[in-house]
Design an enzyme around this catalytic site. Structure first.
Site, PDB file in Angstrom:
ATOM      1  N   TYR A  96      -6.468 -44.436 -21.279  1.00 30.37           N
ATOM      2  CA  TYR A  96      -5.787 -44.070 -22.535  1.00 30.37           C
ATOM      3  C   TYR A  96      -6.398 -44.639 -23.869  1.00 30.37           C
ATOM      4  O   TYR A  96      -6.265 -44.116 -24.937  1.00 30.37           O
ATOM      5  CB  TYR A  96      -4.354 -45.104 -22.228  1.00 30.37           C
ATOM      6  N   GLU A 138       3.125 -45.532 -14.312  1.00 26.20           N
ATOM      7  CA  GLU A 138       2.088 -45.220 -13.527  1.00 26.20           C
ATOM      8  C   GLU A 138       1.791 -46.156 -12.712  1.00 26.20           C
ATOM      9  O   GLU A 138       1.492 -45.901 -11.467  1.00 26.20           O
ATOM     10  CB  GLU A 138       1.107 -44.572 -14.456  1.00 26.20           C
TER      11      GLU A 138
END
Length: 396
Positions: A96, A138
């Site tokens: 990310y 997640e």
């Protein structure tokens, strides 16, 4: 990471730029990111890159988040759907920060002289909030797989059955974990992600599970793609070069598509190979003694292309299984005959097919909350692009 009211105002004021130019911005992003981090080519779908759906999907996700920066909770169903795909693709928290870096560089490059530090800081704050939401969800999904790290990445499965069906248009596979290794329970509606290596990179594709969980195997079906179409990279590789006894990498089942519990009426509408995910749901209802609650409409070229035809005929009561062929057109009147006020509708097929079916259901006045769509295309498509082909409702 927090975001100020001033930054929220900046995000909302610049969101229209993303809506109008999102694909261009994210195309810049992907080009720069892959040039500097080619290892990420193993994660991101290269077919969707080439046909433009992946850049469009990222733009859509960011635009939706920008428009709803004060209430991201309303996007949670879509966020969870994407998070399941991320877990299936083994995306990790460290990815990310890489994405965030090159996204901001792309925004800065596209805006040029109009770019200011305040704008970039605002988008950085918004991105970090969104990224942390995904990372948290997640993590929960990875944790559900237990403490064994091997189970959270690419796991070797062995092909124990391979069968060509539906007028040689579909290949059905059954896979097991070698040496009676652990496999994870799933709910009907979920998919298995297979991973093959070709031309130096890994390629991933999601395939619907066609049978309810049996404790030992996973069953999927793969459409035989046109060899000249880039979308068939994974499918054609598996069909042509993987046989019984071969092992293939997979990540364990994921996905948010599922049966609505306690519903008394289920209508399944499938186009072509879209029958695969619906098949598992119908099997589950049959296992529960509720096949009378299900009606299936399957749109195919002709009866020989109707995958699992005999199987479905044996499960569903007479009149509950309807086939529509190439020379027929499924219309509003056909749907109104089988819809009830409390019917839960499940649709799977090509994007144009699903769009058309959803439109017909809206014309019938059916509540959108009772329409459930399974699509493996990148999601959140508010920004229009090349993914919308001319709708064809007769056949896939």
């Amino acid at each position: 990471m927090s975001i100020t009211q001033e930054q929220k105002a900046t995000i909302k004021s610049t969101a229209p730029i993303l809506k109008e130019n999102g694909k261009e911005i994210t195309s810049i992003f992907y080009k720069q990111m892959f040039e500097n981090h080619p290892e990420l080519l193993d994660i991101f779908n290269q077919t969707n890159q080439r046909i433009g759906t992946q850049p469009l999907a990222l733009a859509n996700t960011i635009y939706f988040a920008a428009e709803n920066i004060d209430n991201l909770q309303i996007l949670m169903p879509q966020i969870k759907l994407i998070a399941h795909k991320h877990r299936a693709l083994t995306i990790q928290p460290e990815h990310y920060s890489i994405v965030g870096k090159y996204l901001l560089l792309a925004i800065k490059q596209f805006l040029g002289e109009k770019s200011t530090q305040d704008i970039l800081d605002a988008w950085a704050a918004a991105y970090n909030i969104i990224a942390n939401i995904f990372i948290d969800i997640e993590k929960q999904l990875y944790d559900e797989l237990g403490p064994n790290e091997e189970d959270k990445g690419g796991v070797a499965l062995i092909i124990v059955k391979k069968e060509v069906i539906a007028h040689e248009s579909i290949v059905a596979l059954t896979l097991e974990r070698p040496q009676n290794g652990k496999i994870f329970k799933f709910h009907v509606g979920q998919y298995l992600t297979l991973r093959i290596k070709k031309d130096g990179n890994f390629h991933n594709r999601h395939y619907s599970l066609t049978r309810p969980f049996d404790g030992k195997s996973y069953s999927i079906a793969i459409k035989i793609e046109n060899m000249n179409e880039i979308k068939g990279v994974v499918s054609n590789e598996i069909i042509n070069n993987y046989n019984i006894g071969d092992t293939i990498l997979a990540s364990f089942p994921a996905g948010t598509f599922q049966l609505v519990e306690n519903s008394k009426h289920h209508l399944f509408i499938g186009g072509g190979v879209g029958i695969t995910v619906l098949l598992s749901m119908i099997h589950e209802l049959n296992k529960q003694g509720k096949s009378n609650d299900a009606i299936l409409i399957h749109c195919v070229h002709s009866e020989e292309y109707a995958a699992f035809n005999d199987e479905l005929k044996s499960i569903l009561p007479e009149g509950h299984y309807q086939l529509f062929f190439k020379d027929q057109r499924l219309g509003k009147d056909d749907l109104e005959k089988v819809l009830e006020a409390n019917t839960q509708v499940y649709i799977c097929g090509s994007v144009p097919f699903m769009d058309k079916m959803e439109g017909l259901l809206v014309e019938c006045g059916h509540p959108s909350s009772q329409i459930h769509i399974e699509a493996f295309q990148p999601t959140l498509s508010i920004i229009k692009g090349a993914v919308k082909d001319e709708a064809e409702t007769k056949v896939l």
